[in-house]
Motif scaffolding. Structure first.
Motif, PDB file in Angstrom:
ATOM      1  N   LYS A   1       0.810  -1.200  -0.136  1.00 47.32           N
ATOM      2  CA  LYS A   1      -0.123  -0.025   0.052  1.00 47.32           C
ATOM      3  C   LYS A   1       0.800   1.135   0.197  1.00 47.32           C
ATOM      4  O   LYS A   1       0.636   2.219  -0.696  1.00 47.32           O
ATOM      5  CB  LYS A   1      -0.970   0.044   1.355  1.00 47.32           C
ATOM      6  N   ILE A   2       2.030   1.371   0.684  1.00 47.81           N
ATOM      7  CA  ILE A   2       3.002   2.323   0.991  1.00 47.81           C
ATOM      8  C   ILE A   2       3.503   2.734  -0.603  1.00 47.81           C
ATOM      9  O   ILE A   2       3.414   3.858  -1.142  1.00 47.81           O
ATOM     10  CB  ILE A   2       4.057   2.240   1.934  1.00 47.81           C
TER      11      ILE A   2
ATOM     12  N   ALA B   1       0.257   4.047   5.217  1.00 47.92           N
ATOM     13  CA  ALA B   1       0.831   4.436   3.939  1.00 47.92           C
ATOM     14  C   ALA B   1       0.502   6.077   3.914  1.00 47.92           C
ATOM     15  O   ALA B   1       1.371   6.851   3.380  1.00 47.92           O
ATOM     16  CB  ALA B   1      -0.064   3.810   2.931  1.00 47.92           C
TER      17      ALA B   1
END
Ligand SMILES: [Mg+2]
Length: 256
Positions: free
Chosen positions: A174-175, A207
């Motif tokens: 997600k980051i 994130a």
């Protein structure tokens, strides 16, 4: 991993780019209610176990029990155990669930979150650009948006090439996706002062925090309010519609 993006659907000009707010938005949770798909996948995974499991006594959890466990991050192995599975049967069940969860016959159980249509419409009318950042494949996302007449409310989309990433929901994925989205939007000249990242899991909050964005955690998805609270999001809200109302007010007041 390479960024997967579709072109900006709004085709906005340079002046609009300078004035429009941007909202980075997770897909499963704020927009899609996956609870029925996940529950049906659980039931499909359990179905053959009764026949092959010998003296196993399978107990189907109710949907409310199952979803409460998921929202409170009870491990899938524990859910399998409470459903009557033991030892190797748990591994067989978990492998089956993972293989089944993105099957087209189960994807049809995905539902639009209550008030998500109203929320996305409100953001669109307010001139807020919604950029989806998801671990789902872009073609799945676009098919769902088309089915619900929502394509015009989305400005851009950053997804993953594999259909397994969303179920695993790993924070580092997600980051990386959000990083790619922010970099691309900045390169394209959009104003990213005070953008929000909205999502329903710890991966979305972490994130957003990693990139210095304000974070909005919504409680209509796969994590409970108390669990999300522990990650200290900037805002905790019931759903996307509530967040849209809040953003609209800020746009009207000229704060965004
Ligand atoms: Mg999500």
């Amino acid at each position: 991993m390479d960024a997967i993006s579709i072109p900006d659907l709004l085709h906005t000009g340079g002046i609009a780019k300078m004035t429009q707010s941007t909202l980075f938005c997770d897909f499963d949770g704020p927009i899609v209610d996956v609870s029925e798909r996940y529950y049906q996948t659980y039931r499909c995974g359990l179905a053959p176990m009764q026949a092959t499991g010998g003296d196993l006594s399978i107990r189907h959890l109710s949907k409310a029990q199952f979803w409460t466990f998921k929202q409170n991050r009870v491990p899938d192995r524990q859910i399998a155990h409470w459903s009557g599975l033991e030892g190797d049967h748990i591994d067989t069940f978990l492998d089956r669930v993972s293989a089944l969860v993105n099957h087209p016959s189960l994807l049809v159980h995905d539902q639009l979150q209550a008030r998500a249509y109203a929320g996305l419409s409100m953001l669109h009318q307010s001139g807020v650009r919604v950029v989806i950042v998801t671990l789902r494949p872009p073609d799945q996302v676009m098919a769902f948006l088309a089915r619900h007449g929502l394509e015009h409310t989305i400005s851009d989309l950053y997804g993953m090439p594999t259909d397994q990433a969303a179920y695993r929901n790993q924070t580092h994925h997600k980051i990386e996706r959000l990083q790619a989205a922010v970099a691309a939007q900045t390169r394209q000249g959009y104003d990213l002062s005070h953008p929000w990242m909205i999502g329903d899991t710890e991966a979305d909050i972490m994130a957003g925090q990693a990139l210095g964005l304000d974070t909005v955690a919504v409680t209509c998805g796969i994590r409970s309010q108390s669990y999300l609270q522990s990650f200290r999001p900037t805002h905790l809200m019931p759903d996307l519609w509530t967040a849209a109302q809040c953003l609209q007010q800020q746009v009207l007041l000229g704060r965004r």
